[in-house]
Design a protein around this motif. Structure first.
Motif, PDB file in Angstrom:
ATOM      1  N   MET A 119       0.830  -1.206   0.000  1.00 18.52           N
ATOM      2  CA  MET A 119       0.000   0.000   0.000  1.00 18.52           C
ATOM      3  C   MET A 119       0.862   1.252   0.000  1.00 18.52           C
ATOM      4  SD  MET A 119      -3.112  -0.789   2.671  1.00 18.52           S
ATOM      5  CE  MET A 119      -2.828   0.861   3.272  1.00 18.52           C
ATOM      6  N   LEU A 120       1.840   1.300   0.898  1.00 15.72           N
ATOM      7  CA  LEU A 120       2.712   2.473   0.973  1.00 15.72           C
ATOM      8  C   LEU A 120       3.558   2.618  -0.291  1.00 15.72           C
ATOM      9  CD1 LEU A 120       3.807   2.328   4.715  1.00 15.72           C
ATOM     10  CD2 LEU A 120       2.567   4.186   3.604  1.00 15.72           C
ATOM     11  N   TRP A 121       4.004   1.515  -0.823  1.00 13.65           N
ATOM     12  CA  TRP A 121       4.777   1.524  -2.072  1.00 13.65           C
ATOM     13  C   TRP A 121       3.970   2.219  -3.174  1.00 13.65           C
ATOM     14  CZ3 TRP A 121       7.559  -3.521  -4.039  1.00 13.65           C
ATOM     15  CH2 TRP A 121       8.136  -3.290  -5.286  1.00 13.65           C
ATOM     16  N   TYR A 122       2.710   1.795  -3.349  1.00 16.34           N
ATOM     17  CA  TYR A 122       1.903   2.329  -4.437  1.00 16.34           C
ATOM     18  C   TYR A 122       1.459   3.769  -4.157  1.00 16.34           C
ATOM     19  CZ  TYR A 122       1.924  -2.548  -5.852  1.00 16.34           C
ATOM     20  OH  TYR A 122       2.331  -3.811  -6.209  1.00 16.34           O
ATOM     21  N   ALA A 123       1.235   4.094  -2.890  1.00 19.37           N
ATOM     22  CA  ALA A 123       0.888   5.483  -2.549  1.00 19.37           C
ATOM     23  C   ALA A 123       2.060   6.408  -2.879  1.00 19.37           C
ATOM     24  CB  ALA A 123       0.524   5.585  -1.075  1.00 19.37           C
ATOM     25  N   ARG A 124       3.257   5.984  -2.524  1.00 17.90           N
ATOM     26  CA  ARG A 124       4.446   6.785  -2.865  1.00 17.90           C
ATOM     27  C   ARG A 124       4.593   6.895  -4.388  1.00 17.90           C
ATOM     28  NH1 ARG A 124       7.155   4.357   2.144  1.00 17.90           N
ATOM     29  NH2 ARG A 124       8.015   6.178   3.248  1.00 17.90           N
ATOM     30  N   GLU A 125       4.419   5.789  -5.055  1.00 15.03           N
ATOM     31  CA  GLU A 125       4.530   5.763  -6.515  1.00 15.03           C
ATOM     32  C   GLU A 125       3.578   6.779  -7.144  1.00 15.03           C
ATOM     33  OE1 GLU A 125       5.232   1.819  -8.812  1.00 15.03           O
ATOM     34  OE2 GLU A 125       3.059   2.146  -8.840  1.00 15.03           O
ATOM     35  N   PHE A 126       2.352   6.800  -6.650  1.00 18.58           N
ATOM     36  CA  PHE A 126       1.332   7.732  -7.151  1.00 18.58           C
ATOM     37  C   PHE A 126       1.754   9.179  -6.919  1.00 18.58           C
ATOM     38  CE2 PHE A 126      -2.314  10.441  -6.276  1.00 18.58           C
ATOM     39  CZ  PHE A 126      -3.136  10.216  -7.369  1.00 18.58           C
ATOM     40  N   LEU A 127       2.212   9.490  -5.717  1.00 27.15           N
ATOM     41  CA  LEU A 127       2.567  10.868  -5.387  1.00 27.15           C
ATOM     42  C   LEU A 127       3.834  11.323  -6.098  1.00 27.15           C
ATOM     43  CD1 LEU A 127       1.661  10.764  -1.589  1.00 27.15           C
ATOM     44  CD2 LEU A 127       0.451  12.047  -3.372  1.00 27.15           C
ATOM     45  N   GLU A 227      -8.967  10.830  -3.748  1.00 29.70           N
ATOM     46  CA  GLU A 227      -9.786   9.808  -4.410  1.00 29.70           C
ATOM     47  C   GLU A 227      -8.971   9.050  -5.450  1.00 29.70           C
ATOM     48  OE1 GLU A 227     -14.343  11.523  -4.075  1.00 29.70           O
ATOM     49  OE2 GLU A 227     -13.164  12.037  -5.851  1.00 29.70           O
ATOM     50  N   ARG A 228      -8.187   9.779  -6.214  1.00 33.05           N
ATOM     51  CA  ARG A 228      -7.390   9.121  -7.256  1.00 33.05           C
ATOM     52  C   ARG A 228      -6.304   8.244  -6.645  1.00 33.05           C
ATOM     53  NH1 ARG A 228      -7.197  14.721 -10.764  1.00 33.05           N
ATOM     54  NH2 ARG A 228      -9.265  14.477 -11.720  1.00 33.05           N
ATOM     55  N   LEU A 229      -5.733   8.696  -5.530  1.00 33.43           N
ATOM     56  CA  LEU A 229      -4.727   7.869  -4.851  1.00 33.43           C
ATOM     57  C   LEU A 229      -5.360   6.567  -4.356  1.00 33.43           C
ATOM     58  CD1 LEU A 229      -1.901   8.818  -2.469  1.00 33.43           C
ATOM     59  CD2 LEU A 229      -3.612   7.215  -1.638  1.00 33.43           C
ATOM     60  N   LEU A 230      -6.528   6.656  -3.733  1.00 35.60           N
ATOM     61  CA  LEU A 230      -7.185   5.451  -3.230  1.00 35.60           C
ATOM     62  C   LEU A 230      -7.533   4.492  -4.370  1.00 35.60           C
ATOM     63  CD1 LEU A 230      -9.504   6.996  -0.503  1.00 35.60           C
ATOM     64  CD2 LEU A 230      -7.529   5.505  -0.111  1.00 35.60           C
ATOM     65  N   ARG A 231      -8.015   5.040  -5.466  1.00 39.07           N
ATOM     66  CA  ARG A 231      -8.329   4.178  -6.606  1.00 39.07           C
ATOM     67  C   ARG A 231      -7.065   3.521  -7.162  1.00 39.07           C
ATOM     68  NH1 ARG A 231     -11.236   7.116 -11.377  1.00 39.07           N
ATOM     69  NH2 ARG A 231      -9.202   8.128 -11.455  1.00 39.07           N
ATOM     70  N   TYR A 232      -5.991   4.302  -7.276  1.00 37.26           N
ATOM     71  CA  TYR A 232      -4.729   3.777  -7.810  1.00 37.26           C
ATOM     72  C   TYR A 232      -4.173   2.673  -6.920  1.00 37.26           C
ATOM     73  CZ  TYR A 232       0.112   3.712  -9.493  1.00 37.26           C
ATOM     74  OH  TYR A 232       1.330   3.315  -9.995  1.00 37.26           O
ATOM     75  N   VAL A 233      -4.129   2.927  -5.610  1.00 40.03           N
ATOM     76  CA  VAL A 233      -3.571   1.940  -4.683  1.00 40.03           C
ATOM     77  C   VAL A 233      -4.408   0.669  -4.694  1.00 40.03           C
ATOM     78  CG1 VAL A 233      -3.152   1.439  -2.233  1.00 40.03           C
ATOM     79  CG2 VAL A 233      -2.424   3.635  -3.198  1.00 40.03           C
ATOM     80  N   SER A 234      -5.724   0.791  -4.648  1.00 40.02           N
ATOM     81  CA  SER A 234      -6.577  -0.402  -4.619  1.00 40.02           C
ATOM     82  C   SER A 234      -6.474  -1.197  -5.915  1.00 40.02           C
ATOM     83  CB  SER A 234      -8.034  -0.010  -4.339  1.00 40.02           C
ATOM     84  OG  SER A 234      -8.563   0.807  -5.367  1.00 40.02           O
ATOM     85  N   ARG A 235      -6.384  -0.487  -7.038  1.00 41.84           N
ATOM     86  CA  ARG A 235      -6.265  -1.181  -8.325  1.00 41.84           C
ATOM     87  C   ARG A 235      -4.935  -1.932  -8.416  1.00 41.84           C
ATOM     88  NH1 ARG A 235      -7.418   2.560 -13.271  1.00 41.84           N
ATOM     89  NH2 ARG A 235      -9.527   2.302 -12.435  1.00 41.84           N
TER      90      ARG A 235
END
Length: 416
Positions: A119-127, A227-235
Motif C-alpha cells: 500500500m505504501l509503495w503504491y501510494a508513494r509511486e502515485f505521489l 480519491e485518485r490515490l485510493l483508486r490507484y492503490v486499490s487497483r
C-alpha cells in the motif's frame, strides 16, 4: 521455502515455528511464510524433539507435503521456547499486544503487514509521479497539533526546555509547501488516547499518517487527489497481489470514486433521521459515522465542519465563516474516518485570533506565527490519511492493533 519442488532435493533455512510429535508434523517459517510438513526419516524425527523457534538448515526431499530429512544443522537453539504458539492467533486482544513480537510471525498478521508495505509503495509511486516531494518528519516540536479531540500530548525535556512529541506534522507541512509546493510525509505520531478508545477497534497511541500538502491547491483539488490515490492503490493491489488481498479479505473491491459529499449539517440531519442524537458543533460519534457510510453505501466525504469543533489551521468558508473549508472521509462497515484535511489558514491575524480562542498562548506557536507574518506560509490545502486505518479496511482486520507492528493501545502499558 519457495525453493521446495516436488520430488527435488533442496536445502532450506527456516525456523521451527511449531511441531506435533503425535502426527510427525512440523511448521517451518521463513520470509515467505509458514508451511506445515510431515517429516520422515530418522533425522526428521529428531526435529520433533527440538525446541520451538530453533533456526535450522535442512537438506531433504520434498514430496507432496512430506519432507524426508537427509541432514540438518542447528544454526540457533533458543534457551527457552516462546511463551505462545503464534501459529494460531489468540482471541484475547491484550494477549496479542503483549506478545506482538511473537504473534507478528503468524501467517495472518505477517500478511497484513506485507499488504501495508505494498500500500505504501503504491501510494508513494502515485505521489512521486505527480511531482510530490517526500520529506522526513520531525519527532519533537516546541508545539504540535492542538486539535487532538480528547487525546493528550506527550512531552519531554530537551536541554532544559519542554518539547512535545509529534502528534501531527500540520505546521511543518505548511512551512515546507512554501519550498517544494507539493510535499508529503509518512509521519509517525503519538497521542495519549482516552483509555476507553481501546475498545473502538480504530485507535492506537502510536500511529502513522500519510500527510500531504499542496501549495495554492483548492479543497476540490486535494479531495480529487485523495480519491485518485485510493483508486490507484486499490487497483494496483488487486492487479499485482490479488491472492494476498483476497486471502485476507474476500470482500475487498477497488475504490470507485467520486464518493458522495455531504455537508456537516446534512450529515447531522441524516444521522438524526437514523436515530442518532448528534449535537451540532461536535465531531460525529463513531456510531453515527458508521450509520452515515452505510446509508450512502460507500465511502463518504463530510465537508464544512463548524469552525469551533476543529483546529486553528483551517480556513473559514468565505460564504459562512461559521464553517471551515475542511473534510473527513468516512469508510463503510464501521471502519470510520480514514482521511482528515482541508484548506489551511495562512493569515497571521486570523491564526492568532483562533489560537487565542483555543486558550493557547501565542508564544507557544511563535516559530510558526513568525513564519506566517513574514510571508513564509503560502495558501495551501492538504490531508492526512491514516495508514493503519486504511490497512485495517483493506485487510478486514477485526482491530487496528493487527494493522501495525508492536501496537500501543490506549490504557495498555508495558507492551513492546
Amino acid at each position: 521455502m519457495s525453493e521446495l519442488r516436488e520430488g527435488v532435493e533442496a536445502t532450506i533455512v527456516a525456523w521451527l515455528a511449531d511441531k506435533d510429535e503425535r502426527s510427525g508434523a512440523v511448521v517451518l517459517r521463513d520470509a515467505s511464510g509458514l508451511r506445515e510438513l510431515t517429516v520422515r526419516g530418522g533425522r526428521g524425527e529428531e526435529l520433533l524433539r527440538l525446541p520451538r523457534e530453533t533456526l535450522l538448515r535442512i537438506r531433504g526431499l520434498y514430496d507432496g507435503g512430506r519432507l524426508t530429512v537427509k541432514d540438518y544443522e542447528v544454526l540457533l537453539r533458543p534457551a527457552e521456547e516462546p511463551p505462545v504458539r503464534y501459529t494460531r492467533l489468540s482471541d484475547d486482544l491484550r494477549e496479542l499486544v503483549k506478545h506482538s513480537p511473537w504473534y507478528l510471525r503468524s501467517a495472518y498478521w505477517s500478511s497484513v503487514i506485507k499488504l501495508q508495505h505494498y500500500m505504501l509503495w503504491y501510494a508513494r509511486e502515485f505521489l512521486y509521479a505527480r511531482g510530490f516531494v517526500e520529506l522526513l518528519p520531525p519527532m519533537v516540536s516546541v508545539a504540535s497539533d492542538p486539535g487532538l479531540r480528547g487525546a493528550k500530548k506527550l512531552r519531554t525535556t530537551l536541554y532544559g526546555e519542554e518539547y512535545e512529541l509529534t502528534s501531527s506534522v500540520i505546521m511543518y507541512k505548511q512551512a515546507t509547501a512554501a519550498v517544494y509546493e507539493r510535499v508529503f510525509f509518512v509521519a509517525r505520531n503519538i497521542r495519549e488516547e482516552p483509555v476507553e478508545n481501546a475498545e473502538t477497534g480504530r485507535h492506537l497511541v502510536e500511529f502513522t499518517q500519510l500527510d500531504v500538502e499542496w501549495a495554492l491547491a483548492s479543497l476540490d483539488d486535494v479531495i480529487r487527489l485523495a480519491e485518485r490515490l485510493l483508486r490507484y492503490v486499490s487497483r494496483k493491489l488487486l492487479d499485482e497481489h490479488q491472492d494476498l488481498v483476497l486471502s485476507l479479505n474476500r470482500d475487498f473491491a477497488e475504490f470507485e470514486p467520486p464518493f458522495p459529499r455531504v455537508s456537516y449539517d446534512e450529515a447531522l440531519e441524516v444521522a438524526r433521521r437514523l436515530g442518532y442524537d448528534e449535537k451540532w458543533g461536535r465531531e460525529l460519534s463513531q456510531q453515527a459515522e458508521t450509520a452515515l457510510a452505510e446509508y450512502y453505501g460507500s465511502p463518504v466525504w463530510v465537508v464544512r465542519f463548524p469552525a469551533e469543533s476543529r483546529g486553528f489551521y483551517y480556513l473559514p468558508d468565505p460564504s459562512d465563516p461559521k464553517y471551515n473549508l475542511d473534510f473527513n472521509l468516512i469508510l463503510p462497515k464501521g471502519y470510520g474516518e480514514v482521511i482528515d484535511g482541508g484548506t489551511r489558514e495562512y493569515r497571521h491575524s486570523e491564526l492568532a485570533r483562533r489560537i487565542r480562542l483555543l486558550g493557547e498562548p501565542l508564544e507557544k506557536y511563535s516559530w510558526f506565527l513568525d513564519l506566517v507574518r513574514r510571508g513564509g506560509v503560502p495558501p495551501s490545502s492538504g490531508w492526512g490519511l491514516g495508514v493503519e486505518r486504511l490497512t485495517r479496511y483493506v485487510a478486514g482486520t477485526r482491530h487496528i492493533a493487527l494493522a501495525t507492528i508492536f501496537p500501543k493501545l490506549p490504557g495498555l502499558v508495558g507492551t513492546p
